[in-house]
Design a protein around this motif. Structure first.
Motif, mmCIF file in Angstrom:
data_model
loop_
_atom_site.group_PDB
_atom_site.id
_atom_site.type_symbol
_atom_site.label_atom_id
_atom_site.label_comp_id
_atom_site.label_asym_id
_atom_site.label_seq_id
_atom_site.Cartn_x
_atom_site.Cartn_y
_atom_site.Cartn_z
ATOM 1 N N GLY A 105 0.811 -1.219 0.000
ATOM 2 C CA GLY A 105 0.000 0.000 0.000
ATOM 3 C C GLY A 105 0.835 1.256 0.000
ATOM 4 O O GLY A 105 0.349 2.359 0.266
ATOM 5 N N ASP A 106 2.128 1.103 -0.326
ATOM 6 C CA ASP A 106 3.070 2.228 -0.386
ATOM 7 C C ASP A 106 3.785 2.160 -1.730
ATOM 8 O O ASP A 106 4.597 1.269 -1.963
ATOM 9 C CB ASP A 106 4.078 2.122 0.768
ATOM 10 N N PRO A 107 3.515 3.108 -2.647
ATOM 11 C CA PRO A 107 4.111 3.054 -3.992
ATOM 12 C C PRO A 107 5.637 3.062 -3.994
ATOM 13 O O PRO A 107 6.265 2.525 -4.911
ATOM 14 C CB PRO A 107 3.571 4.300 -4.692
ATOM 15 N N SER A 108 6.253 3.653 -2.977
ATOM 16 C CA SER A 108 7.719 3.764 -2.947
ATOM 17 C C SER A 108 8.387 2.572 -2.256
ATOM 18 O O SER A 108 9.612 2.508 -2.201
ATOM 19 C CB SER A 108 8.134 5.053 -2.230
ATOM 20 N N PHE A 109 7.591 1.642 -1.749
ATOM 21 C CA PHE A 109 8.169 0.473 -1.078
ATOM 22 C C PHE A 109 9.004 -0.329 -2.079
ATOM 23 O O PHE A 109 8.623 -0.481 -3.248
ATOM 24 C CB PHE A 109 7.055 -0.407 -0.509
ATOM 25 N N GLU A 110 10.158 -0.846 -1.646
ATOM 26 C CA GLU A 110 11.057 -1.573 -2.538
ATOM 27 C C GLU A 110 11.171 -3.039 -2.111
ATOM 28 O O GLU A 110 11.404 -3.340 -0.941
ATOM 29 C CB GLU A 110 12.439 -0.926 -2.550
ATOM 30 N N TYR A 111 10.975 -3.936 -3.088
ATOM 31 C CA TYR A 111 11.172 -5.364 -2.872
ATOM 32 C C TYR A 111 12.616 -5.709 -3.241
ATOM 33 O O TYR A 111 13.086 -5.330 -4.322
ATOM 34 C CB TYR A 111 10.218 -6.191 -3.745
ATOM 35 N N SER A 112 13.303 -6.427 -2.388
ATOM 36 C CA SER A 112 14.682 -6.820 -2.659
ATOM 37 C C SER A 112 14.682 -8.077 -3.531
ATOM 38 O O SER A 112 14.285 -9.154 -3.096
ATOM 39 C CB SER A 112 15.413 -7.097 -1.349
ATOM 40 N N LEU A 113 15.134 -7.929 -4.773
ATOM 41 C CA LEU A 113 15.154 -9.071 -5.690
ATOM 42 C C LEU A 113 16.244 -10.072 -5.330
ATOM 43 O O LEU A 113 16.178 -11.236 -5.727
ATOM 44 C CB LEU A 113 15.344 -8.577 -7.121
ATOM 45 N N ALA A 114 17.235 -9.640 -4.570
ATOM 46 C CA ALA A 114 18.298 -10.564 -4.149
ATOM 47 C C ALA A 114 17.718 -11.680 -3.278
ATOM 48 O O ALA A 114 18.186 -12.813 -3.305
ATOM 49 C CB ALA A 114 19.379 -9.811 -3.393
ATOM 50 N N GLU A 115 16.681 -11.348 -2.520
ATOM 51 C CA GLU A 115 16.030 -12.351 -1.677
ATOM 52 C C GLU A 115 15.018 -13.170 -2.464
ATOM 53 O O GLU A 115 14.769 -14.329 -2.146
ATOM 54 C CB GLU A 115 15.325 -11.657 -0.504
ATOM 55 N N ILE A 116 14.415 -12.570 -3.493
ATOM 56 C CA ILE A 116 13.348 -13.230 -4.239
ATOM 57 C C ILE A 116 13.901 -14.078 -5.375
ATOM 58 O O ILE A 116 13.559 -15.258 -5.526
ATOM 59 C CB ILE A 116 12.369 -12.173 -4.812
ATOM 60 N N ASN A 117 14.765 -13.475 -6.194
ATOM 61 C CA ASN A 117 15.329 -14.172 -7.359
ATOM 62 C C ASN A 117 16.766 -13.681 -7.564
ATOM 63 O O ASN A 117 16.987 -12.665 -8.235
ATOM 64 C CB ASN A 117 14.476 -13.903 -8.605
ATOM 65 N N VAL A 125 22.118 -6.042 -11.741
ATOM 66 C CA VAL A 125 23.388 -5.455 -11.299
ATOM 67 C C VAL A 125 24.351 -5.327 -12.469
ATOM 68 O O VAL A 125 25.037 -4.313 -12.641
ATOM 69 C CB VAL A 125 24.003 -6.292 -10.163
ATOM 70 N N GLN A 126 24.396 -6.375 -13.325
ATOM 71 C CA GLN A 126 25.285 -6.354 -14.495
ATOM 72 C C GLN A 126 24.911 -5.251 -15.479
ATOM 73 O O GLN A 126 25.770 -4.678 -16.158
ATOM 74 C CB GLN A 126 25.253 -7.715 -15.192
ATOM 75 N N SER A 127 23.617 -4.953 -15.567
ATOM 76 C CA SER A 127 23.175 -3.906 -16.496
ATOM 77 C C SER A 127 23.193 -2.523 -15.853
ATOM 78 O O SER A 127 22.703 -1.550 -16.427
ATOM 79 C CB SER A 127 21.755 -4.220 -17.000
ATOM 80 N N GLY A 128 23.736 -2.465 -14.631
ATOM 81 C CA GLY A 128 23.886 -1.168 -13.971
ATOM 82 C C GLY A 128 22.656 -0.683 -13.250
ATOM 83 O O GLY A 128 22.547 0.509 -12.935
ATOM 84 N N LYS A 129 21.707 -1.573 -12.949
ATOM 85 C CA LYS A 129 20.476 -1.179 -12.264
ATOM 86 C C LYS A 129 20.469 -1.726 -10.838
ATOM 87 O O LYS A 129 21.140 -2.698 -10.520
ATOM 88 C CB LYS A 129 19.247 -1.709 -13.024
ATOM 89 N N GLU A 130 19.669 -1.083 -9.997
ATOM 90 C CA GLU A 130 19.530 -1.534 -8.617
ATOM 91 C C GLU A 130 18.732 -2.843 -8.588
ATOM 92 O O GLU A 130 17.735 -2.968 -9.289
ATOM 93 C CB GLU A 130 18.790 -0.475 -7.789
ATOM 94 N N PRO A 131 19.144 -3.831 -7.773
ATOM 95 C CA PRO A 131 18.421 -5.110 -7.714
ATOM 96 C C PRO A 131 17.177 -5.037 -6.831
ATOM 97 O O PRO A 131 16.995 -5.817 -5.893
ATOM 98 C CB PRO A 131 19.468 -6.061 -7.130
ATOM 99 N N VAL A 132 16.338 -4.051 -7.120
ATOM 100 C CA VAL A 132 15.103 -3.872 -6.355
ATOM 101 C C VAL A 132 13.947 -3.636 -7.327
ATOM 102 O O VAL A 132 14.164 -3.253 -8.478
ATOM 103 C CB VAL A 132 15.200 -2.679 -5.367
ATOM 104 N N MET A 133 12.735 -3.870 -6.837
ATOM 105 C CA MET A 133 11.540 -3.564 -7.622
ATOM 106 C C MET A 133 10.610 -2.718 -6.764
ATOM 107 O O MET A 133 10.232 -3.121 -5.665
ATOM 108 C CB MET A 133 10.818 -4.843 -8.052
ATOM 109 N N LYS A 134 10.282 -1.540 -7.257
ATOM 110 C CA LYS A 134 9.381 -0.683 -6.502
ATOM 111 C C LYS A 134 7.950 -1.212 -6.611
ATOM 112 O O LYS A 134 7.571 -1.828 -7.605
ATOM 113 C CB LYS A 134 9.440 0.754 -7.031
ATOM 114 N N GLU A 135 7.174 -0.937 -5.568
ATOM 115 C CA GLU A 135 5.790 -1.432 -5.575
ATOM 116 C C GLU A 135 4.978 -0.811 -6.705
ATOM 117 O O GLU A 135 4.079 -1.445 -7.245
ATOM 118 C CB GLU A 135 5.126 -1.150 -4.235
ATOM 119 N N GLU A 136 5.314 0.408 -7.095
ATOM 120 C CA GLU A 136 4.602 1.034 -8.209
ATOM 121 C C GLU A 136 4.792 0.225 -9.493
ATOM 122 O O GLU A 136 3.846 0.045 -10.269
ATOM 123 C CB GLU A 136 5.079 2.463 -8.413
ATOM 124 N N ALA A 137 6.010 -0.295 -9.728
ATOM 125 C CA ALA A 137 6.265 -1.131 -10.903
ATOM 126 C C ALA A 137 5.507 -2.443 -10.807
ATOM 127 O O ALA A 137 4.973 -2.949 -11.807
ATOM 128 C CB ALA A 137 7.768 -1.406 -11.046
#
Length: 277
Positions: A105-117, A125-137
């Motif tokens: 219920g928080d659009p800015s909440f971040e899921y850690s993909l390192a724990e999920i997949n 990480v290799q493509s230069g992006k943060e290994p997280v997924m925001k709840e809005e996405a």
């Protein structure tokens, strides 16, 4: 469902317990016409609500002249202030499939993909992006998944022109009660896939102007394994409920132009469906 007919439409799908408070209905009645004016949409649909742990996302969709074109999606936490969502990408859809559990219920909440997949996280990480997924996405991807899987319309409600655009059928006067009780009378309102696999003999009985979408009768599990069909309001309304995405309710009043669908749920796919049959 159509914003202008929202109060009547919500009463037709209320048999499953879904609905909005009078305050939220009033807020939508005031904000959706302004949304249509400000963004210059031809139509606005109220898509539904995804309930999070600490808040709810109310979703609206804006449509242009071509009803099959990608829709603009907006969300609100109070049914008054709306934020435009970016279009869903295939990467978003793939990552959202990995995330399990309730929305926060928080659009800015971040899921850690390192724990999920970890593999998906390593690729990011290799493509230069943060290994997280925001709840809005995740919200964007979930709305797209639900629309693709269970967003449906009655047969004949829309027509495809020779140029490929899709418009509302002005001659559609609703399905008969007999036809309205059949899964084959409803189509997925998304890019068709099964039509390409049909033989010429099977296509011979199809009208290319109205039969250009996938029928529900081919859904897996086949038959009524994915859908529940019921007559409500004294047999005057046909209601279909998805068993794959619990909370998706479609209604149609036979012999009229009244139809639509709405989603009230947690945004989680029913992965136990095969074991429920």
């Amino acid at each position: 469902m159509e914003a202008l007919s929202l109060p009547a439409a919500l009463s037709l799908v209320a048999g499953g317990g879904a609905g909005l408070s009078p305050e939220l209905r009033a807020a939508l009645g005031a904000s959706l016409p302004l949304l249509q004016r400000d963004y210059r949409f031809e139509r606005v649909w109220f898509w539904g609500c995804i309930q999070g742990v600490r808040g709810a996302y109310y979703i609206a969709q804006g449509l242009g002249p071509d009803r099959a074109a990608p829709r603009s999606r907006l969300y609100s936490m109070n049914c008054l202030d709306w934020s435009l969502l970016t279009p869903a990408t295939e990467e978003m859809l793939a990552l959202a499939e990995e995330v399990k559990g309730r929305f926060q219920g928080d659009p800015s909440f971040e899921y850690s993909l390192a724990e999920i997949n970890p593999e998906a996280a390593a690729r990011l990480v290799q493509s230069g992006k943060e290994p997280v997924m925001k709840e809005e996405a995740r919200l964007i991807a979930t709305i797209e998944q639900i629309d693709r899987a269970v967003g449906i319309v009655p047969r004949g409600a829309f027509v495809k022109t020779p140029l490929g655009s899709v418009h509302e059928n002005r001659h559609f006067e609703g399905l008969s009660l007999v036809e309205a009780k059949k899964l084959s009378s409803y189509f997925h309102f998304t890019e068709p896939t099964n039509l390409k696999n049909k033989t010429l003999l099977e296509k011979a009985d199809l009208d290319p102007s109205t039969d250009f979408l996938n029928s529900l009768e081919h859904d897996i599990p086949q038959g009524k394994g994915s859908w529940s069909i019921q007559l409500e309001k004294g047999g005057s309304v046909v209601v279909l409920r998805s068993l794959l995405w619990l909370g998706l309710t479609f209604y149609h009043v036979p012999m009229t132009k009244q139809f639509g669908y709405v989603y009230f749920g947690t945004g989680e796919k029913n992965l136990d469906l095969p074991f429920m049959l």
